[in-house]
Design an enzyme around this catalytic site. Sequence first.
Site, short mmCIF file in Angstrom:
data_model
loop_
_atom_site.label_atom_id
_atom_site.label_comp_id
_atom_site.label_asym_id
_atom_site.label_seq_id
_atom_site.Cartn_x
_atom_site.Cartn_y
_atom_site.Cartn_z
N HIS A 186 0.81 -1.22 0.00
CA HIS A 186 0.00 0.00 0.00
C HIS A 186 0.84 1.27 0.00
O HIS A 186 0.32 2.38 -0.09
CB HIS A 186 -0.92 -0.03 1.23
CG HIS A 186 -2.11 0.84 1.11
ND1 HIS A 186 -2.39 1.87 1.97
CD2 HIS A 186 -3.12 0.85 0.20
CE1 HIS A 186 -3.51 2.47 1.62
NE2 HIS A 186 -3.97 1.87 0.55
N HIS B 283 -8.84 11.17 0.09
CA HIS B 283 -8.09 9.93 -0.03
C HIS B 283 -6.79 10.06 0.76
O HIS B 283 -6.07 9.10 0.97
CB HIS B 283 -7.79 9.63 -1.50
CG HIS B 283 -7.24 8.26 -1.73
ND1 HIS B 283 -5.90 8.02 -1.87
CD2 HIS B 283 -7.85 7.05 -1.79
CE1 HIS B 283 -5.70 6.72 -2.03
NE2 HIS B 283 -6.87 6.11 -1.98
#
Length: 606
Positions: A264, A492
Amino acid sequence: MSQDSQHGKWTISSSDDDDERLPPSGAPPESRRPTDTKPASPVRVPATMKVEAEPAGGHVTSVASGSEARQSDPVKYESSPAPAGKRKSDVSEGTGWALSDSDEGDGDVKGNGLGDPPKRAPSGPKAKKAKVESERPPSPHGRTYYIDEPQDFFESCVPCLNDTYRFYLNKVTGLDRKYNAGALHIRDILSPLFGTIKESVQFNYCFDIAWMVKQFPSEFRDRPVLIVHGDKREAKARLLQQAQPFPHVRFCQAKLDIAFGTHHTKMMLLWYEEGFRVIILTSNLIRADWYQKTQGMWMSPLFPRLPEGSSASAGESPTFFKRDLLEYLASYRAPELEEWIQRIGEHDLSETRVHLVGSSPGRYVGPDMERWGHLRLRKLLRDHTNPLPGEERWPVIGQFSSIGSMGPDKSKWLCGEFQRTLSTLGKSSLRPDPSMHLLYPSVDDVRTSLEGYPAGGSLPYSVQTAQKQTWLHSFFHRWKADATGRSHAMPHIKTYMRASPDFSQLAWFLVTSANLSKAAWGALEKNGSQVMVRSYELGVLYVPSDFNLKTFPVDRNPFPVSSSSSGFTVPFDLPPTSYSPKDQPWIWNIPQAQAPDTHGNIWVPS
């Protein structure tokens, strides 16, 4: 009625009882890719946009739709309705849905997590769905809102007005121009204004290779690029297929040996003729992440090359950033990164004023427990901050775009481990816990956003997870960003901080890829003698002492950028606004048909 019930009683199906089952041993960790296959989307999106769903640092449950395309699930599923619990070992190229629960060993993996799919909610006269994929309803922001950016959107400029902290937000279309002053688009980052790129590495979770290549200036478009990713099997094959037209793109696969972990981390390493630069950011390398979402990044100074014959310890910063970056890269155990480890060692990183906070998958004991995750953050806060007068009244704030499973009550991980880390100031260990504000968009925040309901595809909090932790929602606060002019660009970005009681000062600030999950931050095991981390994550910590300050002043009006400002840009309004009794957190697999969004659409998961 308790706040738990106000913010968390939902019934969609009776299929949640087997929500705790893990996939069979050896189930393939499949795609996290943007794809070209038309999804069974509740709101149609243009064919040029990729659809993804990002994990809470681990894996997520539910049907994703909207502006992203991250599949974090270790098993792939059809995007069309399927009976609950039915697993698909393969799908046609890339439905792009993430359909597993949050992150831990109690995380579940199910067909679509909904049992029988919910019926399509009837739409009122103003609530409609786009008839075909290429035709969306008229936009209140203009005919070219969906695809075309303003003419000045790609005008590159070096943000030199106020780069004390080197923390930047991204450009957002649909906002007044002043709110993009000092903000960066990916084309700005790769612009010749920052250096003559010779080679680069792109660490990320989700890629659109063709789009990424186009973001480089034409003169750099064929320079070697190394992609560091976490895809396996079919997903890896699709990623490699994307790159076939681009022979200068190579790949490095991150090792993910613990179930439900993801790669990630979002980082760029840029090697120039003039030196070297690091960018640590929150955006995936797909178009949708760079246009109408709130994102953040730290951009390093241009690091010059050290004189030949310099010692191995030369070029280190007071924050030991060079050492920590090299240790993070070494944790991949990847031959493809060896030349970059050597290359970084040859540069002077001494100007760096932030600390690196990374996560790398594994189980750690003894001193290694403090190498990664939230225990790494705890150690840095213990060693580099100091107690403050009345600090028990200084709340901790967490802001994120995805949520994992926290356990049956707050004592299990959120307050028992994570809040203790965020509360650390200096070496004293006996302090009352401060209040905790968790910022996560409500349904109405998503509905009224620039993207409307499709923005919810980037907020993968599932009803299966939410139903098991309604206690968590009493901590929730609205996503509001009016101070930065960005209240309607859904987040985000992921940020964590400690603020003064009047929210005018910060004791520290962190921007990171890590969402609110145990997979991302790590969780203690074996009575606290071991920590287990599932995912790769990366962020930078700002500590006032590294800037010769006692606290960071908050810049209440950061736009337009001013050279006279010494304040820190917080990407949302302070003080945080608690959920009202009528507010509910956005949950992406619950239909929203009672009120249309900013584009006249409703949200009906399939």
